[in-house]
Design a protein around this motif. Structure first.
Motif, PDB file in Angstrom:
ATOM      1  N   VAL A   1       5.536   9.093   5.440  1.00  0.00           N
ATOM      2  CA  VAL A   1       4.453   8.325   4.825  1.00  0.00           C
ATOM      3  C   VAL A   1       5.034   7.033   4.265  1.00  0.00           C
ATOM      4  CG1 VAL A   1       2.613   8.298   3.090  1.00  0.00           C
ATOM      5  CG2 VAL A   1       3.176  10.437   4.266  1.00  0.00           C
ATOM      6  N   VAL A   2       4.439   5.910   4.687  1.00  0.00           N
ATOM      7  CA  VAL A   2       4.954   4.585   4.324  1.00  0.00           C
ATOM      8  C   VAL A   2       3.885   3.849   3.508  1.00  0.00           C
ATOM      9  CG1 VAL A   2       5.921   2.436   5.262  1.00  0.00           C
ATOM     10  CG2 VAL A   2       6.123   4.565   6.574  1.00  0.00           C
ATOM     11  N   PRO A   3       4.245   3.346   2.326  1.00  0.00           N
ATOM     12  CA  PRO A   3       3.242   2.623   1.540  1.00  0.00           C
ATOM     13  C   PRO A   3       2.837   1.307   2.203  1.00  0.00           C
ATOM     14  CG  PRO A   3       5.372   2.569   0.448  1.00  0.00           C
ATOM     15  CD  PRO A   3       5.536   3.422   1.662  1.00  0.00           C
ATOM     16  N   VAL A   4       1.602   0.922   1.985  1.00  0.00           N
ATOM     17  CA  VAL A   4       1.095  -0.336   2.547  1.00  0.00           C
ATOM     18  C   VAL A   4       0.753  -1.274   1.390  1.00  0.00           C
ATOM     19  CG1 VAL A   4      -0.670  -1.392   3.994  1.00  0.00           C
ATOM     20  CG2 VAL A   4       0.094   0.937   4.486  1.00  0.00           C
ATOM     21  N   PHE A   5       1.348  -2.460   1.417  1.00  0.00           N
ATOM     22  CA  PHE A   5       1.128  -3.438   0.352  1.00  0.00           C
ATOM     23  C   PHE A   5       0.376  -4.642   0.896  1.00  0.00           C
ATOM     24  CE2 PHE A   5       5.031  -1.136  -0.643  1.00  0.00           C
ATOM     25  CZ  PHE A   5       4.841  -0.805  -1.978  1.00  0.00           C
ATOM     26  N   GLN A   6      -0.472  -5.209   0.064  1.00  0.00           N
ATOM     27  CA  GLN A   6      -1.092  -6.493   0.401  1.00  0.00           C
ATOM     28  C   GLN A   6      -0.950  -7.386  -0.812  1.00  0.00           C
ATOM     29  OE1 GLN A   6      -5.208  -6.336   1.718  1.00  0.00           O
ATOM     30  NE2 GLN A   6      -4.570  -6.400   3.842  1.00  0.00           N
ATOM     31  N   LYS A   7      -0.351  -8.564  -0.587  1.00  0.00           N
ATOM     32  CA  LYS A   7      -0.076  -9.510  -1.677  1.00  0.00           C
ATOM     33  C   LYS A   7       0.615  -8.806  -2.847  1.00  0.00           C
ATOM     34  CE  LYS A   7      -3.958 -12.393  -0.404  1.00  0.00           C
ATOM     35  NZ  LYS A   7      -5.400 -12.468  -0.532  1.00  0.00           N
ATOM     36  N   GLY A   8       1.582  -7.941  -2.525  1.00  0.00           N
ATOM     37  CA  GLY A   8       2.381  -7.281  -3.553  1.00  0.00           C
ATOM     38  C   GLY A   8       1.715  -6.080  -4.206  1.00  0.00           C
TER      39      GLY A   8
END
Ligand code: SME
Length: 147
Positions: free
Chosen positions: A109-116
């Motif tokens: 499971v990989v975290p997904v970031f948007q604009k930090g």
């Protein structure tokens, strides 16, 4: 080595798809389709996205999945809460693992970031034990930064 080659092919195909600015959903479903086509050890791949209190399943390929996961629960909720990638070689040994598919044996499971800011996770399951390693982690984290 075969795994490296598969990821190279995924990267090349994605570069083509993402060369113009595309909506987030378009990028997600393209990645899902490519991973399912190229990585034969993956039985399920999909996104869980944060809405309100919980994570909700987003685009995926594979068997019908759990719809909702509270932060801190299961592998997905734990990776989301800790904001870091989790590799689980044997899901039976992960306390609180949520079994959507009884045949799933390992998971990343990989975290997904948007604009930090963390907005969800990308989840991959396999019917094989110990299917995921640091190549998967490195490549998936790299791909998600291009979204
Ligand atoms: N196994 C996950 C739940 C999602 S399914 O694998 C699609 C977990 O423990 O969070």
């Amino acid at each position: 080595m075969q795994k490296d080659k598969a990821y190279q092919e995924i990267q090349t195909a994605l570069k083509g798809v993402l060369s113009t600015s595309v909506p987030w959903e378009t990028a997600m479903v393209s990645l899902i389709a490519l991973v399912k086509e190229k990585l034969h050890y993956v039985s399920w791949i999909g996104f869980y996205r944060s809405y309100g209190e919980n994570l909700w399943v987003g685009p995926y390929q594979g068997r019908l999945a759990c719809l909702e996961i509270p932060p801190g629960k299961g592998v997905c909720g734990t990776a989301f809460q800790q904001k870091k990638t989790l590799i689980v070689p044997d899901v039976e040994k992960f306390p609180g693992h949520i079994a959507c598919d009884a045949q799933a044996k390992s998971e990343i499971v990989v975290p997904v970031f948007q604009k930090g800011k963390i907005i969800g996770v990308l989840d991959l399951d396999s019917h094989q034990l110990n299917a995921f390693d640091h190549t998967d982690q490195r490549e998936l984290e790299k791909i998600l930064t291009t979204f």
